[in-house]
Design an enzyme around this catalytic site. Structure first.
Site, PDB file in Angstrom:
ATOM      1  CG  HIS A   1      15.509 -29.741  10.850  1.00  0.00           C
ATOM      2  ND1 HIS A   1      14.553 -29.363   9.952  1.00  0.00           N
ATOM      3  CD2 HIS A   1      16.696 -29.374  10.308  1.00  0.00           C
ATOM      4  CE1 HIS A   1      15.124 -28.824   8.892  1.00  0.00           C
ATOM      5  NE2 HIS A   1      16.432 -28.817   9.084  1.00  0.00           N
TER       6      HIS A   1
ATOM      7  CG  ASP B   1     -19.713 -35.651  16.539  1.00  0.00           C
ATOM      8  OD1 ASP B   1     -19.437 -34.455  16.787  1.00  0.00           O
ATOM      9  OD2 ASP B   1     -20.820 -36.157  16.815  1.00  0.00           O
TER      10      ASP B   1
ATOM     11  CD  GLU C   1       5.931 -25.534   6.249  1.00  0.00           C
ATOM     12  OE1 GLU C   1       6.339 -24.590   5.550  1.00  0.00           O
ATOM     13  OE2 GLU C   1       6.382 -26.693   6.159  1.00  0.00           O
TER      14      GLU C   1
ATOM     15  CG  ASP D   1      10.553 -32.591  14.153  1.00  0.00           C
ATOM     16  OD1 ASP D   1      10.193 -32.028  13.103  1.00  0.00           O
ATOM     17  OD2 ASP D   1      11.376 -33.531  14.182  1.00  0.00           O
TER      18      ASP D   1
END
Length: 400
Positions: free
Chosen positions: A266, A286, A296, A270
């Site tokens: 894990h 923007d 995920e 990550d």
């Protein structure tokens, strides 16, 4: 038939759970196939309603669930695809072979209610921020008015105290001067209190802003989280409609992420999540907002881009990521090809934001079923794509 048609969505989910007939069976029924019985005289709306009832019955019977108001509501959201997050949870559980129990469904519903409650708290915090801002403005105006009053009153008191002649008894002048000076002292106390309240309000505003910003960030990836995205989507949707500006929304999901976790652990998973997040974050400006929707899965909002342009933008990001060859530096083991699939929807093609999100989610589902590592558009039976996805080298399917 368009992908966002409710009957198509229902059919997709039902077949995934092992419910409903084949595509050919549906076509025959819709055409009034001999032996179909009442279906030949039914309207499309009647057929859809009957199919939903049939799917609900089969779903509850297949998983041996009790017939209650709660299970009927949950089953409806699942077989019709009305609740995409719940559908994904059920899909994963069914695919894993785990039983779909009443207890598990109730826990999933409680989790959904908790998420909705968190959104309510967020809305309340926003209202509190606005109320505090209004109070701060009022306090500032009151302090300014009190200050001006003090200056004017002080000038009059000094003038009265310095006067040597008057038409009223000097004792009255003395009394009025004393009263005025007491009023001046009290208004100065009020001004100091207003200053203190204004400073405290400004500090509270800043603390609330910091807390809200902290609550809207996904700390693993650094991207905005689902709560923040919902607020941005609501604002952008309204502004885009008012200005007749193009707006698309997309779901992106890392392909076979569970296998990455199972193979590399894990912590390595990550790191892969952060890598994909960074790749998508490069799209942000923007006019483009990227957030982690959960697990995920990521969500992207593209303002000013039509459906084809939005698909092209995401396809560029998909290709760039899939061509990278990442290595787990802890074990010096290659991850293999890391890729994502995406579904894109034109937000203006649907009645509201929820429908647009649902359409993008279904397009993502089709992209997964079509082989992964591709971008598909909602509302189209197929998306030719912009590039041919390269085949994996012999003996390597691109997976870790």
């Amino acid at each position: 038939m368009n992908a966002h048609d409710p009957s198509t969505s229902r059919g997709n989910w039902a077949r995934w759970f092992g419910l409903g007939g084949s595509r050919s069976d549906e076509d025959e029924s819709a055409a009034g196939h001999p032996g179909a019985g009442p279906a030949a005289s039914e309207t499309p709306s009647d057929r859809r309603r009957r199919q939903i009832l049939d799917d609900l019955t089969r779903f509850l019977d297949t998983h041996r669930l009790p017939v209650t108001a709660e299970t009927l509501g949950l089953a409806h959201d699942i077989v019709t695809g009305a609740d995409p997050p719940l559908v994904r949870l059920v899909t994963e559980r069914v695919a894993s072979g785990a039983p779909l129990t009443l207890e598990w469904l109730e826990q999933s519903a409680a989790l959904r209610e908790a998420t909705d409650g968190a959104q309510g708290v967020h809305t309340l915090a926003r209202s509190l921020e606005r109320a505090i801002a209004q109070f701060a403005q009022t306090a500032t105006r009151a302090r300014t008015a009190a200050s001006g009053y003090n200056k004017a009153l002080a000038a009059h008191v000094d003038e009265m105290g310095a006067s040597d002649s008057c038409e009223v008894p000097c004792s009255s002048i003395t009394t009025l001067t004393t009263i005025a000076r007491e009023m001046l002292r009290r208004t100065r106390d009020i001004e100091r209190e207003m200053n203190r309240s204004e400073r405290e309000t400004q500090t509270l505003q800043q603390n609330l802003e910091d807390a809200r910003r902290e609550a809207e960030i996904d700390h693993l990836t650094g991207l905005p989280n689902r709560r923040a995205f919902e607020a941005v989507f609501a604002e952008e949707f309204e502004e885009a409609q008012a200005g007749r500006d193009a707006l698309c929304v997309a779901f992106c999901d890392i392909d076979r992420f569970k296998r990455i976790n199972d193979t590399h652990g894990h912590e390595a998973g990550d790191r892969v999540l952060r890598t994909v997040a960074q790749a998508l974050a490069e799209l942000s400006n923007d006019r483009c907002h990227v957030a982690r929707h959960g697990g995920e899965e990521f969500v992207v909002l593209l303002r000013g881009s039509n459906l084809k342009e939005a698909c092209a933008i995401l396809d560029d990001a998909r290709e760039a990521l899939s061509l990278r060859r990442l290595v787990n530096r802890v074990t010096n083991t290659p991850f293999g090809r890391i890729s994502f699939s995406a579904g894109v929807a034109d937000a203006h093609a649907y009645a509201d934001r929820r429908e647009a999100l649902r359409a993008a989610d279904e397009a993502l589902f089709r992209a997964k079923l079509s082989g992964r590592n591709r971008v598909m558009a909602a509302g189209l039976d197929d998306w030719a794509g912009f590039r041919v996805v390269p085949a994996a080298p012999p003996g390597d399917d691109g997976e870790p």
